[in-house]
Design a protein around this motif. Structure first.
Motif, PDB file in Angstrom:
ATOM      1  N   ALA A 119      -1.028 -10.707  -3.149  1.00 45.56           N
ATOM      2  CA  ALA A 119      -0.389  -9.664  -3.962  1.00 45.56           C
ATOM      3  C   ALA A 119      -0.517  -9.986  -5.446  1.00 45.56           C
ATOM      4  N   ARG A 120      -0.319 -11.245  -5.801  1.00 48.76           N
ATOM      5  CA  ARG A 120      -0.440 -11.640  -7.207  1.00 48.76           C
ATOM      6  C   ARG A 120      -1.890 -11.505  -7.683  1.00 48.76           C
ATOM      7  N   ALA A 131      -2.596  -7.924  -8.502  1.00 51.08           N
ATOM      8  CA  ALA A 131      -1.973  -7.540  -9.773  1.00 51.08           C
ATOM      9  C   ALA A 131      -2.793  -8.042 -10.958  1.00 51.08           C
ATOM     10  N   ASP A 188      11.930   1.316  -3.946  1.00 51.47           N
ATOM     11  CA  ASP A 188      11.876   0.371  -5.065  1.00 51.47           C
ATOM     12  C   ASP A 188      13.189  -0.397  -5.207  1.00 51.47           C
ATOM     13  N   HIS A 200      13.412  -2.813  -2.376  1.00 56.25           N
ATOM     14  CA  HIS A 200      12.530  -3.962  -2.615  1.00 56.25           C
ATOM     15  C   HIS A 200      13.193  -4.966  -3.544  1.00 56.25           C
ATOM     16  N   SER A 223      14.032  -8.671  -2.105  1.00 54.25           N
ATOM     17  CA  SER A 223      13.313  -9.767  -2.763  1.00 54.25           C
ATOM     18  C   SER A 223      14.261 -10.858  -3.230  1.00 54.25           C
ATOM     19  N   ASP A 246       5.846  -7.458  -3.828  1.00 53.74           N
ATOM     20  CA  ASP A 246       5.702  -6.113  -4.399  1.00 53.74           C
ATOM     21  C   ASP A 246       6.244  -5.096  -3.410  1.00 53.74           C
TER      22      ASP A 246
END
Length: 955
Positions: free
Chosen positions: A900-901, A904, A300, A303, A307, A316
């Motif tokens: 990915a969006r 979500a 995490d 990432h 990003s 993500d």
């Protein structure tokens, strides 16, 4: 050339006032005047001229102008072929892995990367090379460097030393001063000039610039270094700290470089450092994140870090895969690094534990150690029962102090007693400090932080501190510490073993009082000693480093003082007291175990015999070595970050102090945890990708590149051809540009610049010089073709030689290449001959024999144009393919991000909200596709730059 009255739309004409050819696009008559609108390809502009401003005579090409065109085209071609400019123009000789890093970075339009070389491989140099490359290409002017406070000095020094680039530190106090100056009216400013003389004189000089920049201090300089924690956003979106953050982000940077960038990942997306990273990621088109440990098993946090480089590519956590990450990461492992001859870059280290024994004369010192340890044990237990962790921190530090020196524990006990004897109402609670911030402080800084807060007392603490203080004073009065005597013995022993009576030694301690004691102790025994600690400013630090490089034999440094040091001229490190966090030990040794170290590095680690620390260290080192061997890692820092390591090893030592009988059990528990972490880290860090094989020959090829000579020939020839002047004087040039701007003592190569310290080194970074290559005037059909000969050409070479610029442009992208073409009189095209003639024009002056008449010139142009279309098709296809591949990457990245969006949004429980957001997403995705379609439309162009008839040398 046609007479003006016979000129028609479409004809090529010469305009003497503009010194170039143009094409008539409109002819009109008004009130007895004949007016022409003429397109000038050299500037891609249209001018209106009278008929008498059009020459009826054909302009001939001078030798100097011909040489200028050939040299400028070669420079422009080098830029299009991704020739690396920075290594050629800098004083640093890049190593193979640094050349590869620069080459990879520049191969992409979007220079946004994570530079993840292991410690000691010169990421600062790599970042400097990339910055210089972008500057030389005219892509970067304003650069911001964000670094931990202790590395600010190193950045300034290395950019100046290796690249002659001046960076300006703007610390918190500088920002306030600059902000205040920018707000002062110019009338009032004169009265304050005396106040700001000396160190702040530069601030006053920036007043006008600041006012013009809307009072933003970060616009005062084009190249700035700031410390990471001085500019991170505060918790509340108001106040001076928030204004400073906003000023930083909005200062108009071209390139942002972040050192120790893994700190931006944060523990959550709400941490101030991550918010700083988000702001920096959007503050400039070019971004370099530097970190030797970007991924330590925490996907995490990694990432969040990656990003920042490209948010669309990593929407993500599931997007963090090896295939997706590798294009954004440039990494070299130490074991794969080689020098210019292909040999391993680093020698093996020699590290040894040096137990120090307490002799009979040190009996009181041993009793003091035992008494402080008991005080720590009882105080820590009480603090934990009362949930007063800050007192626990103090107890931990007391233990480290007594191991460091009698002076260190005595000084701290005095400060603690002073706080305990103050009125109770003056005592305070420990301020909130994040785990990351606390781990960044060295022992002295942690102690200062705790003691300044005047912590509330433990039960009976004042009486205990008084007794301990009396014991410490008694020990000091009895003579030197046991470790100080051991240090002296080791220095003499190392001199003998290394065969060097002037051996330089770097001594590390955690605490300033120990540093002060050692300086006096060694100075009294005839050694020249200098000291470094975190309280010193940049000028003081530089003076100390310079002194150690010259005459001083011993440098004593704290951890904060040692940040950013490059001491390759020294190869012996004595860790007078060992920090509990092994990563700090690694950082210390890394000050000398760096690129350029020619000796085997020796590290001597002092520890008291029969102490808790000795027992822990003995077991720990032996078993850690087994884990490192098993997982193929060099150090704890390969699998833990500093904050993790600080917590784990503090807990280990504290447990050993509290329960000495369970040392081995506790060490085994810690090692099991590290082993599990190493396994996770090895698995997850594989996303960074393997190190490629390195080519040791690339550095030599770059250093021998003739680009500076091409730039020199281009500039000198242009000036001589266009009304300027170029005179050679004492191995340098005096240059006068058209319009009378004059530059004296000019050199073009880095070697000349080093040999002539007072010279002016001119490179492609100068806008005027770069413009000579990037704004080449095209050859105009109908222009008279010169007939030339060159001394190096064989008599058989007869034909027409030309240069053509082949390019494609889209809505947001353009690429060009320059093609030499030789068309022999028998109609054949010879590519090697075309390149050979170009090479000759760059080294020898051509002789112009005559100029062909207009008709013959026009016929030659048409033949060459036809041949150029055929030969240039391959280059055009390569450019088109590169554009399509670029679009394909953009399409894949965009589609992945939209998917990915969408996933979500589909998790949203309320149907109306979910459907509305899906509808908006579909609209956005449709616009994205339309934009890609527009960008797919290509406009090709093939423009002639130079055309001559070549006749081989018969002389």
């Amino acid at each position: 050339m046609l007479n003006a009255q016979h000129c028609r739309e479409g004809d090529w004409v010469y305009l003497p006032a503009h010194r170039t050819y143009g094409r008539i696009i409109e002819r009109t008559a008004l009130w007895g005047h004949e007016i022409f609108r003429v397109w000038l390809p050299s500037s891609d502009s249209v001018v209106r001229v009278r008929s008498d401003e059009i020459s009826t005579q054909c302009s001939t090409l001078s030798t100097h102008h011909l040489t200028y065109l050939a040299a400028a085209a070669r420079v422009a071609d080098a830029l299009t072929q991704d020739v690396l400019l920075a290594p050629i123009e800098s004083s640093v000789i890049p190593l193979p892995h640094q050349i590869r890093a620069l080459s990879r970075a520049i191969s992409n339009d979007r220079v946004r990367y994570l530079l993840a070389d292991e410690v000691g491989l010169g990421k600062t140099i790599e970042a400097g090379l990339i910055m210089r490359e972008l500057k030389l290409r005219g892509l970067v002017r304003r650069t911001l460097v964000i670094a931990p406070k202790g590395l600010v000095t190193q950045w300034i020094a290395e950019m100046a030393m290796h690249f002659n680039e001046q960076f300006h530190p703007i610390m918190s106090e500088d920002y306030k001063s600059l902000k205040r100056i920018s707000a002062i009216h110019s009338d009032e400013l004169r009265g304050l000039r005396t106040e700001y003389e000396g160190n702040n004189s530069g601030l006053v000089a920036q007043h006008s610039a600041l006012r013009a920049a809307n009072s933003n201090p970060f616009r005062a300089f084009d190249q700035v270094v700031v410390s990471m924690d001085s500019v991170k956003p505060p918790a509340n979106a108001s106040g001076a700290a928030w204004e400073r953050f906003e000023d930083l982000i909005s200062a108009g940077w071209d390139l942002v470089i972040v050192d120790e960038a893994h700190r931006l990942g944060g523990s959550t997306d709400q941490v101030a450092r991550y918010k700083l990273g988000q702001g920096l990621a959007e503050a400039a088109p070019y971004l370099l994140l530097l970190s030797a440990t970007p991924h330590q098993g925490k996907t995490d946090a990694f990432h969040r870090l990656i990003s920042l480089v490209d948010a669309q590519a990593f929407p993500d956590v599931s997007s963090v895969t090896k295939e997706r990450v590798q294009p954004y990461v440039i990494r070299t492992e130490k074991r794969r690094a080689i020098d210019a001859e292909g040999k391993p870059l680093f020698k093996p280290r020699r590290t040894e534990l040096a137990p120090v024994s307490w002799e009979d004369r040190h009996r009181d010192q041993r009793l003091l150690y035992e008494a402080v340890t008991e005080y720590v044990r009882e105080g820590y237990n009480q603090a934990m029962r009362e949930k007063r962790s800050y007192i626990g921190f103090l107890m931990i530090l007391m233990q480290r102090l007594v191991v460091s020196s009698t002076r260190a524990i005595r000084t701290t006990l005095e400060r603690r007693l002073e706080a305990l004897e103050a009125p109770q109402e003056q005592l305070t609670l420990f301020p909130m400090v994040s785990e990351e911030d606390w781990a960044d402080l060295d022992g002295q800084e942690q102690m200062d932080t705790l003691l300044k807060t005047r912590l509330k007392a433990l039960k009976n603490e004042r009486a205990e501190v008084k007794l301990l203080l009396e014991a410490a004073k008694r020990c000091e009065s009895q003579g030197p510490d046991a470790k100080a005597e051991a240090l002296l013995d080791w220095i003499y022993r190392l001199q003998a073993e290394e065969g060097d009576p002037d051996l330089k030694v770097l001594v590390f301690t955690e605490f300033v009082p120990t540093q002060e004691m050692l300086m006096r102790f060694l100075t009294e025994r005839g050694f020249e000693v200098v000291c470094l600690n975190g309280s010193m400013d940049m000028e003081e630090r530089k003076r100390v480093q310079d002194a150690f490089a010259k005459d001083a034999r011993i440098l004593i440094s704290t951890d904060a003082g040692g940040e950013g040091l490059n001491l390759q001229f020294c190869h012996v490190v004595i860790n007078y007291d060992i920090p509990w966090n092994p990563m700090r030990l690694e950082q210390r040794i890394g000050r000398v175990d760096r690129i350029g170290q020619t000796h085997t590095v020796r590290a001597i680690n002092f520890v008291f015999e029969d102490s808790v620390e000795h027992r822990v260290r003995e077991v720990l080192e032996e078993k850690l070595a087994v884990i490192f061997e098993e997982f193929g890692i060099d150090k704890t820092g390969d699998v833990l970050d500093s904050a993790q390591a600080e917590r784990i090893f503090d807990d280990l030592y504290v447990e050993a102090i509290l329960n000495p009988d369970v040392v081995e059990t506790k060490v085994d528990e810690v090692l099991k945890s590290i082993q599990e972490q190493a396994w996770e880290s090895r698995q997850s860090a594989s996303v960074l990708g393997p190190t490629e094989d390195l080519d040791p020959r690339e550095a030599q090829r770059l250093l021998a590149h003739p680009l500076p000579h091409w730039v020199e020939r281009m500039t000198v020839s242009y000036l001589r051809a266009h009304g300027g002047r170029a005179e050679r004087k004492n191995g340098a040039w005096d240059l006068t540009w058209p319009g009378s701007e004059r530059l004296t003592n000019v050199v073009f190569t880095n070697k000349e610049a080093e040999e002539k310290p007072l010279s002016r080194h001119v490179t492609l970074e100068a806008p005027k010089v770069r413009g000579l290559a990037m704004r080449l005037p095209p050859f105009a059909p109908g222009q008279s073709v010169p007939v030339i000969t060159l001394p190096g050409l064989a008599p058989e070479i007869m034909g027409f030689w030309s240069l053509w610029r082949i390019s494609i442009s889209t809505a947001d992208w353009n690429r060009r290449r320059i093609m030499p073409l030789f068309l022999a009189d028998d109609g054949r095209v010879f590519a090697p001959t075309a390149r050979h003639i170009w090479d000759q024009l760059l080294t020898t002056a051509p002789t112009i024999l005559q100029h062909l008449d207009v008709e013959t010139s026009h016929q030659a142009f048409e033949r060459l144009q036809e041949a150029a279309e055929q030969q240039g098709k391959t280059i055009y296809d390569e450019l088109v393919q590169a554009h399509r591949e670029r679009l394909a990457r953009e399409r894949e990245k965009g589609e992945y991000a939209f998917a990915a969006r969408r996933r979500a949004i589909e998790r949203i429980g309320l149907p109306q909200v979910r459907n509305h957001r899906l509808s908006l997403l579909e609209q956005e995705e449709e616009r994205f596709r339309e934009q890609l379609e527009r960008r797919a439309q290509i406009l090709p162009e093939m423009a002639p730059l130079l055309l001559v008839r070549v006749e081989g040398n018969h002389g």
